[in-house]
Design a protein around this motif. Structure first.
Motif, PDB file in Angstrom:
ATOM      1  N   PHE A   1       0.835  -1.208   0.000  1.00 30.50           N
ATOM      2  CA  PHE A   1       0.000   0.000   0.000  1.00 30.50           C
ATOM      3  C   PHE A   1       0.865   1.252   0.000  1.00 30.50           C
ATOM      4  CE2 PHE A   1      -2.082   3.370   2.464  1.00 30.50           C
ATOM      5  CZ  PHE A   1      -3.205   3.586   1.675  1.00 30.50           C
ATOM      6  N   LEU A   2       1.908   1.271   0.840  1.00 35.79           N
ATOM      7  CA  LEU A   2       2.800   2.432   0.867  1.00 35.79           C
ATOM      8  C   LEU A   2       3.499   2.610  -0.475  1.00 35.79           C
ATOM      9  CD1 LEU A   2       4.499   2.117   4.394  1.00 35.79           C
ATOM     10  CD2 LEU A   2       2.638   3.630   3.717  1.00 35.79           C
ATOM     11  N   GLY A   3       3.896   1.499  -1.098  1.00 35.76           N
ATOM     12  CA  GLY A   3       4.575   1.584  -2.387  1.00 35.76           C
ATOM     13  C   GLY A   3       3.687   2.111  -3.487  1.00 35.76           C
ATOM     14  N   ILE A   4       2.417   1.751  -3.448  1.00 35.99           N
ATOM     15  CA  ILE A   4       1.472   2.213  -4.472  1.00 35.99           C
ATOM     16  C   ILE A   4       1.105   3.672  -4.281  1.00 35.99           C
ATOM     17  CG2 ILE A   4      -0.912   1.949  -5.289  1.00 35.99           C
ATOM     18  CD1 ILE A   4      -0.661  -1.025  -4.783  1.00 35.99           C
ATOM     19  N   THR A   5       1.008   4.092  -3.030  1.00 38.67           N
ATOM     20  CA  THR A   5       0.458   5.412  -2.700  1.00 38.67           C
ATOM     21  C   THR A   5       1.169   6.553  -3.415  1.00 38.67           C
ATOM     22  OG1 THR A   5      -0.300   4.655  -0.534  1.00 38.67           O
ATOM     23  CG2 THR A   5      -0.013   7.033  -0.825  1.00 38.67           C
ATOM     24  N   GLN A   6       2.511   6.590  -3.327  1.00 40.62           N
ATOM     25  CA  GLN A   6       3.244   7.741  -3.856  1.00 40.62           C
ATOM     26  C   GLN A   6       3.058   7.945  -5.355  1.00 40.62           C
ATOM     27  OE1 GLN A   6       4.728   9.670  -1.622  1.00 40.62           O
ATOM     28  NE2 GLN A   6       5.367  11.215  -3.095  1.00 40.62           N
ATOM     29  N   PRO A   7       3.293   6.947  -6.205  1.00 42.82           N
ATOM     30  CA  PRO A   7       3.115   7.182  -7.647  1.00 42.82           C
ATOM     31  C   PRO A   7       1.667   7.447  -8.039  1.00 42.82           C
ATOM     32  CG  PRO A   7       3.591   4.860  -7.218  1.00 42.82           C
ATOM     33  CD  PRO A   7       3.835   5.595  -5.943  1.00 42.82           C
ATOM     34  N   VAL A   8       0.720   6.739  -7.418  1.00 46.26           N
ATOM     35  CA  VAL A   8      -0.684   6.909  -7.784  1.00 46.26           C
ATOM     36  C   VAL A   8      -1.205   8.285  -7.375  1.00 46.26           C
ATOM     37  CG1 VAL A   8      -3.035   6.112  -7.317  1.00 46.26           C
ATOM     38  CG2 VAL A   8      -1.231   4.459  -7.794  1.00 46.26           C
ATOM     39  N   VAL A   9      -0.913   8.682  -6.145  1.00 43.56           N
ATOM     40  CA  VAL A   9      -1.379   9.997  -5.665  1.00 43.56           C
ATOM     41  C   VAL A   9      -0.728  11.113  -6.461  1.00 43.56           C
ATOM     42  CG1 VAL A   9      -1.320  11.595  -3.718  1.00 43.56           C
ATOM     43  CG2 VAL A   9      -1.970   9.217  -3.351  1.00 43.56           C
ATOM     44  N   THR A  10       0.582  11.005  -6.708  1.00 43.37           N
ATOM     45  CA  THR A  10       1.277  12.048  -7.464  1.00 43.37           C
ATOM     46  C   THR A  10       0.710  12.189  -8.879  1.00 43.37           C
ATOM     47  OG1 THR A  10       3.311  11.606  -6.224  1.00 43.37           O
ATOM     48  CG2 THR A  10       3.532  12.862  -8.254  1.00 43.37           C
TER      49      THR A  10
END
Length: 262
Positions: A30-39
């Motif tokens: 979840f942490l790994g997905i969060t940054q690229p998806v949110v950005t």
């Protein structure tokens, strides 16, 4: 060696009983997905919900290089929430054995303290490192898909540097877990110290050389600049040495307490 293998197997079974084998990897995914998806999707979200109300949308957010996104995943996600999650998952690694009498039971058998501590750190490190690597690779996949591609060599070098920082996090948390009997105190001290030394990275070059948290900064540099000064070798050796020192502190603390019958 047989003692180490048996204790490592016991620790692995504990991961399964506590469902840690499920929720910890999922947390880092979840942490790994969060940054690229949110950005990537944040400009669209702002435009849809607030674009007409005076909110300025920086269109350049969509043009950020993939290596910068992956580096920010390490800094913004893994080095903050990630460290907290690791500490919470490990705060009872030794304390729970003390509380339920298991530590005393184990050490009344012909089991060396070195085998006990090394099995704890080895099994937890391998599991935590695997979870971090899984989340990191998922972030890499999403970043490549949504942004620009990242050289695979940079990915591997950065991961190796970061896992050295993870080794210190695991070793330090294990040491603190041997010192105190309250999981809340263990978590508070571990989080405060680990996040504190991460925050001071960059203040002084000499201090950075001695700071194991600088491994995270080197991981970012490997991603962003694809070039690392060879002086980093000394920082790697110091990080390994500090990890060994805190492991030894944990061993000596137990050896000098009533848990050891030798």
């Amino acid at each position: 060696m047989k003692q180490f293998a048996i204790l490592t197997k016991k620790e692995t079974l504990q991961f399964i009983r506590e469902l840690k084998i499920v929720w910890l990897p999922l947390a880092f995914i979840f942490l790994g997905i969060t940054q690229p998806v949110v950005t990537y999707y944040l400009p669209y979200i702002l435009e849809a919900f607030g674009g007409g109300q005076g909110i300025i949308i920086d269109s350049s957010m969509k043009d950020i290089a993939g290596n910068e996104i992956l580096a920010s995943t390490l800094e913004s996600q893994f080095d903050q929430l990630g460290v907290i999650i690791i500490v919470i998952s490990m705060m009872g690694v030794v304390q729970s054995d003390k509380a339920n009498g298991m530590l005393g039971f184990i050490l009344t058998r012909p089991v060396k303290v070195e085998s006990y501590i090394s099995s704890k750190i080895f099994s937890n490190y391998m599991f935590v490192a695997g979870s971090v690597a899984l989340g990191y690779v998922v972030s890499y996949i999403y970043t490549n898909f949504l942004f620009t591609s990242i050289p695979f060599t940079s990915l591997i070098v950065a991961l190796l540097f970061y896992l050295l920082w993870v080794l210190f996090v695991v070793s330090f948390t294990t040491m603190v877990s041997t010192f105190f009997n309250s999981q809340g105190v263990i978590a508070l001290i571990s989080i405060a110290v680990l996040l504190g030394i991460r925050m001071i990275v960059g203040l002084n070059p000499l201090l950075d050389r001695l700071n194991p948290a600088s491994m995270s900064e080197y991981a970012k540099e490997a991603l962003v600049f694809a070039d690392i000064d060879m002086s980093v070798v000394w920082s790697v050796l110091i990080t390994l040495l500090l990890s060994a020192i805190v492991m030894n502190f944990a061993k000596m603390w137990i050896a000098n307490k009533k848990y050891n019958i030798d």
